[in-house]
Scaffold this motif. Structure first.
Motif, PDB file in Angstrom:
ATOM      1  N   LEU A  15       0.826  -1.209   0.000  1.00  0.00           N
ATOM      2  CA  LEU A  15       0.000   0.000   0.000  1.00  0.00           C
ATOM      3  C   LEU A  15       0.863   1.262   0.000  1.00  0.00           C
ATOM      4  N   ILE A  16       1.986   1.238   0.714  1.00  0.00           N
ATOM      5  CA  ILE A  16       2.885   2.401   0.775  1.00  0.00           C
ATOM      6  C   ILE A  16       3.334   2.800  -0.630  1.00  0.00           C
ATOM      7  N   PHE A  17       3.748   1.811  -1.412  1.00  0.00           N
ATOM      8  CA  PHE A  17       4.298   2.093  -2.746  1.00  0.00           C
ATOM      9  C   PHE A  17       3.204   2.412  -3.763  1.00  0.00           C
ATOM     10  N   ILE A  18       2.024   1.776  -3.593  1.00  0.00           N
ATOM     11  CA  ILE A  18       0.885   2.099  -4.461  1.00  0.00           C
ATOM     12  C   ILE A  18       0.442   3.539  -4.209  1.00  0.00           C
ATOM     13  N   ALA A  19       0.374   3.930  -2.930  1.00  0.00           N
ATOM     14  CA  ALA A  19      -0.039   5.283  -2.571  1.00  0.00           C
ATOM     15  C   ALA A  19       0.980   6.319  -3.048  1.00  0.00           C
ATOM     16  N   LEU A  20       2.261   5.966  -2.964  1.00  0.00           N
ATOM     17  CA  LEU A  20       3.320   6.878  -3.425  1.00  0.00           C
ATOM     18  C   LEU A  20       3.192   7.147  -4.926  1.00  0.00           C
ATOM     19  N   ALA A  21       2.918   6.094  -5.684  1.00  0.00           N
ATOM     20  CA  ALA A  21       2.743   6.250  -7.140  1.00  0.00           C
ATOM     21  C   ALA A  21       1.514   7.094  -7.451  1.00  0.00           C
ATOM     22  N   GLN A  22       0.425   6.862  -6.700  1.00  0.00           N
ATOM     23  CA  GLN A  22      -0.796   7.644  -6.915  1.00  0.00           C
ATOM     24  C   GLN A  22      -0.555   9.121  -6.613  1.00  0.00           C
ATOM     25  N   LEU A  23       0.196   9.385  -5.541  1.00  0.00           N
ATOM     26  CA  LEU A  23       0.515  10.776  -5.184  1.00  0.00           C
ATOM     27  C   LEU A  23       1.276  11.454  -6.323  1.00  0.00           C
ATOM     28  N   MET A  24       2.224  10.729  -6.910  1.00  0.00           N
ATOM     29  CA  MET A  24       3.025  11.279  -8.006  1.00  0.00           C
ATOM     30  C   MET A  24       2.147  11.671  -9.194  1.00  0.00           C
ATOM     31  N   VAL A  25       1.215  10.798  -9.559  1.00  0.00           N
ATOM     32  CA  VAL A  25       0.348  11.059 -10.714  1.00  0.00           C
ATOM     33  C   VAL A  25      -0.589  12.234 -10.441  1.00  0.00           C
ATOM     34  N   VAL A  26      -1.172  12.263  -9.227  1.00  0.00           N
ATOM     35  CA  VAL A  26      -2.150  13.310  -8.910  1.00  0.00           C
ATOM     36  C   VAL A  26      -1.484  14.671  -8.778  1.00  0.00           C
ATOM     37  N   LEU A  27      -0.343  14.721  -8.084  1.00  0.00           N
ATOM     38  CA  LEU A  27       0.301  16.040  -7.900  1.00  0.00           C
ATOM     39  C   LEU A  27       0.862  16.577  -9.215  1.00  0.00           C
ATOM     40  N   ASP A  28       1.178  15.673 -10.148  1.00  0.00           N
ATOM     41  CA  ASP A  28       1.721  16.119 -11.432  1.00  0.00           C
ATOM     42  C   ASP A  28       0.690  16.901 -12.244  1.00  0.00           C
ATOM     43  N   ALA A  29      -0.587  16.672 -11.925  1.00  0.00           N
ATOM     44  CA  ALA A  29      -1.643  17.398 -12.641  1.00  0.00           C
ATOM     45  C   ALA A  29      -1.651  18.882 -12.287  1.00  0.00           C
ATOM     46  N   THR A  30      -1.125  19.239 -11.085  1.00  0.00           N
ATOM     47  CA  THR A  30      -1.153  20.654 -10.676  1.00  0.00           C
ATOM     48  C   THR A  30       0.231  21.271 -10.504  1.00  0.00           C
ATOM     49  N   ILE A  31       1.252  20.451 -10.244  1.00  0.00           N
ATOM     50  CA  ILE A  31       2.580  20.999  -9.935  1.00  0.00           C
ATOM     51  C   ILE A  31       3.139  21.822 -11.100  1.00  0.00           C
ATOM     52  N   VAL A  32       2.840  21.393 -12.329  1.00  0.00           N
ATOM     53  CA  VAL A  32       3.359  22.091 -13.513  1.00  0.00           C
ATOM     54  C   VAL A  32       2.639  23.425 -13.722  1.00  0.00           C
ATOM     55  N   ASN A  33       1.373  23.520 -13.255  1.00  0.00           N
ATOM     56  CA  ASN A  33       0.614  24.767 -13.429  1.00  0.00           C
ATOM     57  C   ASN A  33       1.336  25.958 -12.805  1.00  0.00           C
ATOM     58  N   ILE A  34       1.870  25.758 -11.594  1.00  0.00           N
ATOM     59  CA  ILE A  34       2.557  26.837 -10.878  1.00  0.00           C
ATOM     60  C   ILE A  34       3.835  27.231 -11.618  1.00  0.00           C
ATOM     61  N   ALA A  35       4.517  26.220 -12.195  1.00  0.00           N
ATOM     62  CA  ALA A  35       5.815  26.461 -12.838  1.00  0.00           C
ATOM     63  C   ALA A  35       5.686  26.941 -14.279  1.00  0.00           C
ATOM     64  N   LEU A  36       4.476  26.902 -14.838  1.00  0.00           N
ATOM     65  CA  LEU A  36       4.293  27.183 -16.262  1.00  0.00           C
ATOM     66  C   LEU A  36       4.795  28.568 -16.699  1.00  0.00           C
ATOM     67  N   PRO A  37       4.500  29.634 -15.941  1.00  0.00           N
ATOM     68  CA  PRO A  37       5.015  30.952 -16.387  1.00  0.00           C
ATOM     69  C   PRO A  37       6.540  30.986 -16.508  1.00  0.00           C
ATOM     70  N   SER A  38       7.240  30.348 -15.561  1.00  0.00           N
ATOM     71  CA  SER A  38       8.713  30.311 -15.604  1.00  0.00           C
ATOM     72  C   SER A  38       9.205  29.501 -16.798  1.00  0.00           C
ATOM     73  N   ALA A  39       8.556  28.353 -17.045  1.00  0.00           N
ATOM     74  CA  ALA A  39       8.948  27.506 -18.171  1.00  0.00           C
ATOM     75  C   ALA A  39       8.705  28.230 -19.499  1.00  0.00           C
ATOM     76  N   GLN A  40       7.588  28.954 -19.562  1.00  0.00           N
ATOM     77  CA  GLN A  40       7.255  29.691 -20.787  1.00  0.00           C
ATOM     78  C   GLN A  40       8.324  30.734 -21.103  1.00  0.00           C
ATOM     79  N   ALA A  41       8.739  31.468 -20.068  1.00  0.00           N
ATOM     80  CA  ALA A  41       9.751  32.509 -20.273  1.00  0.00           C
ATOM     81  C   ALA A  41      11.104  31.908 -20.639  1.00  0.00           C
ATOM     82  N   ASP A  42      11.455  30.795 -19.992  1.00  0.00           N
ATOM     83  CA  ASP A  42      12.758  30.167 -20.192  1.00  0.00           C
ATOM     84  C   ASP A  42      12.903  29.562 -21.592  1.00  0.00           C
ATOM     85  N   LEU A  43      11.843  28.901 -22.057  1.00  0.00           N
ATOM     86  CA  LEU A  43      11.909  28.195 -23.343  1.00  0.00           C
ATOM     87  C   LEU A  43      11.337  29.018 -24.500  1.00  0.00           C
ATOM     88  N   GLY A  44      10.806  30.186 -24.190  1.00  0.00           N
ATOM     89  CA  GLY A  44      10.236  31.018 -25.245  1.00  0.00           C
ATOM     90  C   GLY A  44       8.981  30.421 -25.846  1.00  0.00           C
TER      91      GLY A  44
END
Length: 504
Positions: A15-44
């Protein structure tokens, strides 16, 4: 008792490892949103291509979930789970070292592909590993808290990485998550014998479902940017309707369907998928408005923005593990899901009162706390019930339906609520233009119009979440779990059920 129901002694470690994988997938849906303005500026990245950083992931993930769930049933859940983890890590590394727009978009698409393998495999492993009612309640309580709170964790980590490190770390962080989860899975996860599906893959079903879901998700994405009546938007919705109707007709006739219709036509499971889809519309929309409100109006930094959501995560974990898990064996699921969604809706209703100068502690925090405890209480039985009464060999595709309803709900929520909010903003500005006697006054009206648009969007989200509560109470009629298991009656060769029977 048959061998297939003998509990695996390493299931709690698994369960520990299944939950860890689920956390990774779910947080990836929002973690990039915060970083998007920086990525946009960096990569043009152009403004036109910016949305594709989010859309590429959503299309691949949402479009391939049913396929991923069926692959898990056919190929083996443990094998699919590990493959998904490794692929997700490689895709994340590619995103982290992206040198241009094309490379970043390819990485996001690959993340979606492997996430579509990983997410249903994780939930179905849980479904076939925990069959005793009390243990199942605890396991799904932990899983439900992570599934519900992972998005907010993503906002916090996204803020930390963007502010103190670099946007690239929002991708690199997945690599240690995946490495630990994969190593743990290889060591401790055991898939019960006889739970695989020996049937052949339904290729026409895969093509129709994937194209239909991609058209649907992309249709809502285009609606947000082009409008609901634009030719491309309408074309995508028509294509989605035709493809998905054709999919249902094909599934009704083929010998080994991708999605056996009994999985979704069951009253309880159908009720859960519908309620979770509606709840996702409300929650995704709310996150969108609150992030813009806290950063744009209250001028919170990305990390402060993430910290502001932490109390909601705490009450979500409490609602899931202390309320949902403890009461699930004593109370019918509808009386946890319905009131849970209503409490969350009450929290949202409080947030409709936000204004330009609303203080966090008295004006925002109470709503977040109520939303957390309500969603945690409702998510836990919903996750467990989503595979209720399913043959073990169909657990993967039933699990995929949970993720599909949430993903499609999220796409609808983001587009629909954003469109309604933008219309409200335009109307507000039009009706107050007479008051704009100076540039300063015009700026004040613009800020008030923006806050008004958030109020309108959150009001709609509140109504939709209330509808989720109604759907849960009306359609979900399973009673409290009995500690016994039984044979399912779904078709020939029904195997020992992977989930407890519900006693009325």
């Amino acid at each position: 008792m048959p061998e297939t129901t003998t509990p695996d002694p390493r299931r709690w470690k698994a369960l520990i490892f299944i939950a860890l994988a689920q956390l990774m997938v779910v947080l990836d849906a929002t973690i990039v949103n915060i970083a998007l303005p920086s990525a946009q500026a960096d990569l043009g990245i152009s403004d036109g291509n910016r949305q594709w950083v989010i859309t590429a992931y959503a299309l691949a993930f949402g479009g391939l979930l049913l396929f991923g769930g069926r692959i898990a049933d056919l190929w083996g859940r443990k094998q699919t789970f590990i493959t998904g983890l490794i692929g997700f890590a490689v895709a994340s590394a590619l995103g982290g070292v992206a040198a241009n727009t094309g490379m970043l978009l390819a990485a996001r698409g690959l993340q979606g592909v492997f996430g579509a393998l990983l997410a249903p495999a994780a939930l179905s492993l849980l479904a076939v590993s925990f069959t005793e009612a009390k243990e199942r309640a605890k396991a799904f309580g932990i899983f439900g808290a992570i599934a519900g709170g992972g998005g907010a964790v993503g906002l916090l980590l996204g803020g930390v990485f963007t502010e103190y490190l670099n946007w690239r770390w929002t991708f690199f962080v997945n690599i240690p998550f995946a490495a630990v989860a994969a190593a743990g899975a290889i060591a401790v996860i055991h898939e019960p014998e006889g739970s695989r599906n020996p049937a052949k893959l339904d290729v026409p079903g895969v093509i129709l479902a994937t194209l239909g879901l991609v058209s649907l998700v992309y249709g809502f994405t285009r609606a947000e940017t082009d409008g609901w009546t634009a030719g491309l938007t309408l074309g995508l919705f028509i294509a989605a309707a035709v493809l998905l109707v054709a999919f249902v007709l094909v599934e009704n006739k083929v010998k080994s369907p991708l999605l056996p219709l009994r999985v979704v036509t069951d009253r309880n499971r159908g009720g859960v998928y519908g309620a979770l889809g509606l709840a996702s519309i409300g929650m995704f929309g709310l996150f969108l408005f609150l992030v813009f409100y806290l950063q744009g109006i209250k001028h919170y930094s990305p990390i402060t923005n993430g910290l502001a959501f932490l109390p909601m995560i705490a009450t979500m974990i409490t609602g899931s593990t202390q309320i949902g898990a403890r009461l699930m064996n004593r109370v019918p699921a509808r009386w946890l899901m319905g009131p849970g969604f209503l409490v969350a809706a009450l929290g949202m209703a409080l947030l409709t009162q936000i204004d330009v100068d609303t203080p966090y502690v008295t004006g925002i925090l109470p709503g977040l706390l109520l939303m957390g405890v309500g969603m945690g209480t409702a998510f836990m039985p919903a996750m467990s019930l989503s595979t209720y009464g399913v043959q073990a060999r169909d657990a993967g595709v039933a699990s995929a339906m949970v993720n599909t309803s949430q993903q499609v709900g999220g796409a609808i929520g983001t587009a629909l609520l954003n469109t309604l909010a933008n219309s409200a903003k335009d109307s507000y500005i039009s009706s107050h233009m007479a008051d704009a006697t100076s540039p300063g006054a015009m700026k004040v009206i613009g800020v008030k119009a923006t806050v008004h648009s958030f109020q309108v969007g959150i009001t709609w989200a509140t109504g939709i979440l209330t509808l989720a509560a109604v759907v849960a109470v009306v359609f979900v009629n399973a009673g409290r779990p009995s500690p016994t298991t039984s044979k399912t009656g779904d078709g020939e060769g029904a195997v020992e059920d992977a989930v407890p029977v519900m006693a009325h």
